[in-house]
Scaffold this active site. Structure first.
Site, mmCIF file in Angstrom:
data_model
loop_
_atom_site.group_PDB
_atom_site.id
_atom_site.type_symbol
_atom_site.label_atom_id
_atom_site.label_comp_id
_atom_site.label_asym_id
_atom_site.label_seq_id
_atom_site.Cartn_x
_atom_site.Cartn_y
_atom_site.Cartn_z
ATOM 1 N N ARG A 45 0.823 -1.219 0.000
ATOM 2 C CA ARG A 45 0.000 0.000 0.000
ATOM 3 C C ARG A 45 0.852 1.262 0.000
ATOM 4 N NH1 ARG A 45 -4.518 -1.082 4.355
ATOM 5 N NH2 ARG A 45 -2.602 -1.700 5.351
ATOM 6 N N LYS A 205 -10.055 -20.726 11.564
ATOM 7 C CA LYS A 205 -9.045 -21.787 11.441
ATOM 8 C C LYS A 205 -9.673 -23.162 11.726
ATOM 9 C CE LYS A 205 -5.409 -18.550 12.870
ATOM 10 N NZ LYS A 205 -4.755 -17.978 14.046
HETATM 11 N N1 HSE Z 1 -3.889 -13.188 15.165
HETATM 12 C C1 HSE Z 1 -3.461 -14.514 14.909
HETATM 13 C C2 HSE Z 1 -3.051 -15.148 16.226
HETATM 14 C C3 HSE Z 1 -2.304 -14.480 13.945
HETATM 15 O O1 HSE Z 1 -2.907 -14.444 17.224
HETATM 16 O O2 HSE Z 1 -2.902 -16.347 16.281
HETATM 17 C C4 HSE Z 1 -2.041 -15.786 13.272
HETATM 18 O O3 HSE Z 1 -3.137 -16.238 12.548
#
Ligand code: HSE
Length: 436
Positions: A45, A205
């Site tokens: 960016r 996830k």
């Molecule tokens: N925000 C995510 C974590 C980063 O704290 O695991 C990795 O996906």
């Protein structure tokens, strides 16, 4: 063989780390891939920022389409995050015949079905190892290493920020907000840290893991998510005294009634290895029928830890470039036409044990009223903890552990308990899993 040319979208924490790893380990990587891998273009960016990566030899642009429209580029690394522009760019890259490597869990979880279908049509690969648990090769392990098994369940600490916060609260008595600020400063947290602490990031996830474990479509709308913002230092202390750790777990389980998909704070016995995964580290425990339990541990966030997974995907894609698409590992582990829309269990049908904390008036019969409600709901009590009252105190915390019960019955019991005149305020409820 001709070198493989890479275009990178995004030079932030993960993009910068990926450039560094690809450059630093170029020789070793090409020995593995069988050909040279070079980054020819990148977009960011703001090109005036001081970057922590060496962009020498890379043509830079602020316009990502300069990268995805370059006919020389074979593989696009999508490392900008977010879902709007990222989706647009990935679909365009696919349409341009490029393979894509991404670290973007939200993108894969929310739009993966569409992205994989588009990729399959034009025979390009989408690789996303870095989307789950940072540097831990968990996608590879489940999708390939365990492909001879039926997977029974997965339980994972898959958000480093949340695990860091819970660990700091337990070990240093720190306040929630203070620990979160540090996780942000260290580059672990999402752009919107609500995603971390409310279980959204872990939910994305978990959905990806469940899809490749059970061969089901991605469907984030069916993942139950509960955050860690209401966990108190007292609850952490009581749990510790009872022999448990509180972890923010993502759980996907195949039961005879359907598949459970849930993210919530969970008490786990301290004797389990996963209960001892602290700080920003992640771990995923997979229980499968042939191999039994296997545990995968490592850094779940951070620049080069995540880059490690991105680069591994680049090597996999580079090796598979000459393979016919039918011989490649399917995007969601199961062949596209074998993905099955299995029933997902609503949260109130899930069966689990519970930790409960009630603020109870110190008077005869108070405990009897509570146990009577449990008996009515067919809930069996496993342990009760109540300390002796200091003279001036009349409201005391009562800690109870229950045996497994259906969530609907627990909800009814909690509502009835909160109606008792001897109970003050809301009941704190944390689910408990033995992970045996
Ligand atoms: N925000 C995510 C974590 C980063 O704290 O695991 C990795 O996906």
């Amino acid at each position: 063989m001709k070198p493989v040319k890479i275009g990178v979208l995004g030079l932030g924490t993960v993009g910068g780390g990926t450039v560094n790893v690809l450059k630093r380990n170029a020789k070793e990587i090409s020995r593995r891939a069988g050909r040279e891998i070079i980054i020819t273009r990148a977009s960011a960016r703001d090109l005036t920022l001081d970057r922590l990566c060496d962009t020498q030899g890379i043509t830079l642009s602020t316009y990502p389409y300069d990268v995805i429209n370059d006919p020389e580029i074979d593989i696009i690394l999508e490392l900008i995050g977010g879902t709007d522009l990222a989706k647009e760019l990935v679909l365009q890259a696919i349409a341009n015949g490029k393979h894509v490597v991404t670290a973007n869990k939200a993108l894969i979880c929310l739009h993966g079905n569409e992205i994989f279908a588009a990729a399959n049509k034009v025979n390009v690969m989408i690789a996303y190892e870095a989307a789950v648990a940072g540097g831990i090769p968990i996608i590879k392990a489940i999708r390939e290493g365990l492909s001879g098994n039926q997977i029974n369940w997965i339980a994972g600490i898959i958000n480093g920020t949340g695990n860091f916060i819970l660990t700091e609260m337990r070990d240093k008595g720190r306040e929630f907000a203070d620990a979160l600020r540090e996780a942000q400063a260290l580059g672990y947290a999402e752009a919107n840290p609500t995603f971390d602490v409310e279980g959204i990031d872990a939910g994305h996830k978990l959905m990806i893991l469940a899809s490749i474990a059970f061969g089901i479509p991605l469907q984030f709308e069916n993942v139950y998510t509960e955050g860690i913002t209401k966990i108190t230092r007292e609850d952490i202390e009581y749990a510790t005294n009872l022999g448990y750790s509180i972890k923010h777990l993502g759980i996907a389980r195949k039961t005879s009634k359907g598949i459970e998909l849930r993210v919530h704070p969970t008490l786990i016995p301290q004797r389990r290895l996963i209960a001892n995964v602290d700080g920003v580290m992640n771990a995923v425990l997979v229980h499968a029928d042939a191999v039994g339990p296997t545990l995968y541990y490592g850094a779940g966030a951070g620049s080069e830890a995540t880059a490690s997974a991105v680069v591994a995907d680049v090597v996999d894609v580079a090796r598979a470039l000459t393979l016919h698409s039918k011989n490649r590992v399917p995007h969601l582990a199961f062949q596209e036409d074998a993905i099955a829309d299995l029933h997902i269990l609503p949260q109130d049908e899930v069966e689990t044990a519970y930790y409960l904390r009630l603020m109870v008036e110190d008077k005869p019969g108070a405990l009897a009223q509570i146990t009577h409600i449990f008996a009515e709901q067919n809930i069996s009590i496993e342990a009760v903890l109540q300390k002796e009252a200091p003279e001036e105190q009349t409201i005391l915390p009562l800690i109870m552990l229950t045996q497994k019960t259906i969530e609907r019955e627990m909800n009814a019991a909690i509502a009835a308990i909160e109606n008792l005149s001897s109970v003050t305020g809301q009941v704190t409820r944390i689910r408990l899993e033995t992970l045996g």
